[in-house]
Design an enzyme around this catalytic site. Structure first.
Site, PDB file in Angstrom:
ATOM      1  N   ARG A  33      19.549   6.588 -15.970  1.00 41.90           N
ATOM      2  CA  ARG A  33      19.894   5.349 -15.241  1.00 41.90           C
ATOM      3  C   ARG A  33      20.798   4.465 -16.092  1.00 41.90           C
ATOM      4  O   ARG A  33      21.707   3.806 -15.580  1.00 41.90           O
ATOM      5  CB  ARG A  33      18.621   4.619 -14.816  1.00 41.90           C
ATOM      6  CG  ARG A  33      17.862   5.497 -13.834  1.00 41.90           C
ATOM      7  CD  ARG A  33      16.792   4.829 -13.031  1.00 41.90           C
ATOM      8  NE  ARG A  33      16.106   5.869 -12.269  1.00 41.90           N
ATOM      9  CZ  ARG A  33      14.821   5.915 -11.986  1.00 41.90           C
ATOM     10  NH1 ARG A  33      14.042   4.917 -12.359  1.00 41.90           N
ATOM     11  NH2 ARG A  33      14.297   6.914 -11.322  1.00 41.90           N
ATOM     12  N   GLU A 177      -0.901   9.812  -7.876  1.00 42.86           N
ATOM     13  CA  GLU A 177       0.424   9.796  -7.239  1.00 42.86           C
ATOM     14  C   GLU A 177       0.883  11.195  -6.842  1.00 42.86           C
ATOM     15  O   GLU A 177       1.505  11.902  -7.646  1.00 42.86           O
ATOM     16  CB  GLU A 177       1.462   9.155  -8.178  1.00 42.86           C
ATOM     17  CG  GLU A 177       2.848   9.090  -7.543  1.00 42.86           C
ATOM     18  CD  GLU A 177       3.928   8.513  -8.463  1.00 42.86           C
ATOM     19  OE1 GLU A 177       3.671   8.351  -9.663  1.00 42.86           O
ATOM     20  OE2 GLU A 177       5.029   8.244  -7.966  1.00 42.86           O
ATOM     21  N   LYS A 219      -1.132   6.275  -4.920  1.00 37.68           N
ATOM     22  CA  LYS A 219       0.294   5.924  -4.929  1.00 37.68           C
ATOM     23  C   LYS A 219       1.065   7.019  -4.190  1.00 37.68           C
ATOM     24  O   LYS A 219       1.534   7.987  -4.797  1.00 37.68           O
ATOM     25  CB  LYS A 219       0.787   5.774  -6.373  1.00 37.68           C
ATOM     26  CG  LYS A 219       2.284   5.491  -6.488  1.00 37.68           C
ATOM     27  CD  LYS A 219       2.674   5.016  -7.876  1.00 37.68           C
ATOM     28  CE  LYS A 219       4.180   4.893  -7.993  1.00 37.68           C
ATOM     29  NZ  LYS A 219       4.611   4.165  -9.179  1.00 37.68           N
ATOM     30  N   SER A 261       8.763   3.988  -4.330  1.00 35.64           N
ATOM     31  CA  SER A 261       9.929   3.759  -3.472  1.00 35.64           C
ATOM     32  C   SER A 261      10.745   5.036  -3.272  1.00 35.64           C
ATOM     33  O   SER A 261      11.370   5.199  -2.207  1.00 35.64           O
ATOM     34  CB  SER A 261      10.800   2.612  -3.986  1.00 35.64           C
ATOM     35  OG  SER A 261      11.258   2.815  -5.297  1.00 35.64           O
ATOM     36  N   GLY A 262      10.799   5.918  -4.255  1.00 32.65           N
ATOM     37  CA  GLY A 262      11.307   7.269  -4.044  1.00 32.65           C
ATOM     38  C   GLY A 262      12.796   7.431  -3.800  1.00 32.65           C
ATOM     39  O   GLY A 262      13.223   8.491  -3.382  1.00 32.65           O
ATOM     40  N   GLY A 263      13.578   6.374  -4.014  1.00 26.81           N
ATOM     41  CA  GLY A 263      15.012   6.490  -3.776  1.00 26.81           C
ATOM     42  C   GLY A 263      15.494   5.716  -2.561  1.00 26.81           C
ATOM     43  O   GLY A 263      16.683   5.726  -2.236  1.00 26.81           O
ATOM     44  N   ARG A 294      12.442   1.905  -8.959  1.00 25.85           N
ATOM     45  CA  ARG A 294      13.842   1.617  -8.608  1.00 25.85           C
ATOM     46  C   ARG A 294      13.988   0.451  -7.640  1.00 25.85           C
ATOM     47  O   ARG A 294      14.895  -0.368  -7.790  1.00 25.85           O
ATOM     48  CB  ARG A 294      14.490   2.881  -8.009  1.00 25.85           C
ATOM     49  CG  ARG A 294      14.907   3.883  -9.048  1.00 25.85           C
ATOM     50  CD  ARG A 294      15.159   5.238  -8.430  1.00 25.85           C
ATOM     51  NE  ARG A 294      13.931   5.907  -8.029  1.00 25.85           N
ATOM     52  CZ  ARG A 294      13.864   7.125  -7.507  1.00 25.85           C
ATOM     53  NH1 ARG A 294      14.974   7.817  -7.315  1.00 25.85           N
ATOM     54  NH2 ARG A 294      12.703   7.680  -7.193  1.00 25.85           N
TER      55      ARG A 294
HETATM   56  P1  13P Z   1      10.253   4.832  -7.638  1.00 28.54           P
HETATM   57  O1  13P Z   1       9.685   3.611  -6.973  1.00 28.54           O
HETATM   58  O2  13P Z   1      11.597   4.626  -8.250  1.00 28.54           O
HETATM   59  O3  13P Z   1      10.126   6.058  -6.773  1.00 28.54           O
HETATM   60  O4  13P Z   1       9.311   5.135  -8.886  1.00 28.54           O
HETATM   61  C1  13P Z   1       7.950   5.068  -8.723  1.00 28.54           C
HETATM   62  C2  13P Z   1       7.303   5.918  -9.720  1.00 28.54           C
HETATM   63  O5  13P Z   1       6.517   5.465 -10.495  1.00 28.54           O
HETATM   64  C3  13P Z   1       7.637   7.344  -9.746  1.00 28.54           C
HETATM   65  O6  13P Z   1       6.685   8.025 -10.504  1.00 28.54           O
END
Ligand code: 13P
Length: 341
Positions: A33, A177, A219, A261-263, A294
């Site tokens: 990033r 998660e 999560k 959030s995943g992108g 993100r």
């Molecule tokens: P994002 O919200 O960017 O997907 O990251 C969350 C996270 O902790 C991924 O393991």
């Protein structure tokens, strides 16, 4: 370790409509990033970025817990205060990512199993000594032609439950998660089908291994069409599909769900979480919150770009996004007051 310690920590993490901030990017992910924005990929730059986050004025209004990476848990502010201590002093519970990453799954091309169980009991004891009160482990499930395999879902669920049981033994609240990725071109319906299967298998393993559901947080991904899907469903459809999927698979004993959030763009992530709470919030058995990386950090990172003169501006952007998501927890986020979706 008493169950009460775990349930108290789990409750504290999501109290007062707050959410979690994921700032636990591995060095490789953080560097990627940084590289995209021309920021030096050094330990010092990573430390500076994490100090900007941890010391952002007003962050604790909306953030109840922050997930750190191993390197960050061992670093200090310029004033020499360990980051975990600085967070705790601000009223934010420090946590730690404890998996060691998703590695290729033998015999299953294109799929991974998350590693890090060997020696985890000892690492958890050390992390607790460094101030961590909760932990995170991410399993990754890809959707594609013939994917996911049953094996991939099973091994990741099994590992998530083994990790969660070890965390609770050490007095740390596990954030469980299982992430179904949004890469590809699959539909929202396909994501719903896979997410439901993954959550069922994960909770079956958690139960089989004696994990206290009241002392953990989930999560998950939101139920979304893939990034390149032909049909991009609207915010209400995503909210409905996600809540429907969770109601079918997450036991009511779990106190909270904090999405990754995943992108998704920062604005879409807020709008979708808001729609879930506005449409269903009061009737749900668990809190619906956020644990974004993100979708909270990226706009601030793009402002900072490694420039010390922009720290304050970037901190304001970070706190603004955290506040948008706190409003989304209450169902009062208004996209018209935000940047375009
Ligand atoms: P994002 O919200 O960017 O997907 O990251 C969350 C996270 O902790 C991924 O393991």
């Amino acid at each position: 370790m008493t169950a009460k310690t775990l349930t108290d920590t789990a409750a504290a993490l999501l109290a007062a409509d707050k959410g979690l901030l994921a700032m636990d990017e591995s060095n490789a992910t953080c560097n990627k990033r940084f590289a995209a924005l021309g920021i030096p990929q050094t330990e010092a730059a990573r430390r500076d970025w994490r100090e900007l986050i941890v010391t952002a004025p007003g962050l604790s209004d909306s953030i109840g817990g922050a997930i750190l990476f191993d390197e960050t848990l061992r670093q200090t502010t310029h004033a020499g205060v360990p980051f975990a201590q600085a967070l705790a002093a601000a009223g934010i519970v420090p946590g730690i990512k404890v998996d060691t990453g998703a590695k290729p799954l033998a015999g299953h091309p294109g799929e991974t199993v998350t590693e890090g169980l060997d020696g985890l009991r000892e690492r958890l004891a050390e992390y607790a000594g460094l101030g961590a009160r909760f932990a995170k482990w991410r399993g990754v499930i890809a959707i594609g032609a013939g994917l996911p395999s049953r094996a991939c879902i099973r091994v990741n669920a099994h590992a998530l439950a083994r990790y969660a049981a070890l965390c609770q033994e050490a007095g740390l609240v596990p954030i469980v998660e299982p992430e179904v990725l949004m890469d590809g071109d699959h539909s929202l319906a396909r994501c719903a089908e896979v997410t439901e299967e993954v959550l069922h298998r994960t909770f079956a393993e958690l139960r089989a291994q004696g994990v206290l559901l009241e002392g953990m947080l989930l999560k998950p991904n939101m139920v979304l069409p893939a990034q390149n899907a032909a049909v991009q469903d609207d915010v209400a459809a995503v909210a409905d599909a996600t809540v429907h999927c969770l109601l079918r698979s997450v036991p009511a004993a779990v106190p909270g769900v904090a999405f990754l959030s995943g992108g998704q763009s920062a604005q879409l992530a807020s709008a979708r979480l808001n729609a879930m709470n506005a449409r269903f919030g009061a009737g749900l058995p668990w809190a619906l919150s956020f644990s974004f990386s993100r979708a909270v950090q990226q706009p601030a990172l793009e402002l900072w770009k490694g420039d010390p003169a922009r720290v304050s501006e970037a901190q304001k952007a970070l706190v603004f996004r955290a506040r948008c998501n706190r409003a989304a927890r209450r169902g009062t986020y208004d996209a018209r007051n935000d940047a375009p979706l």
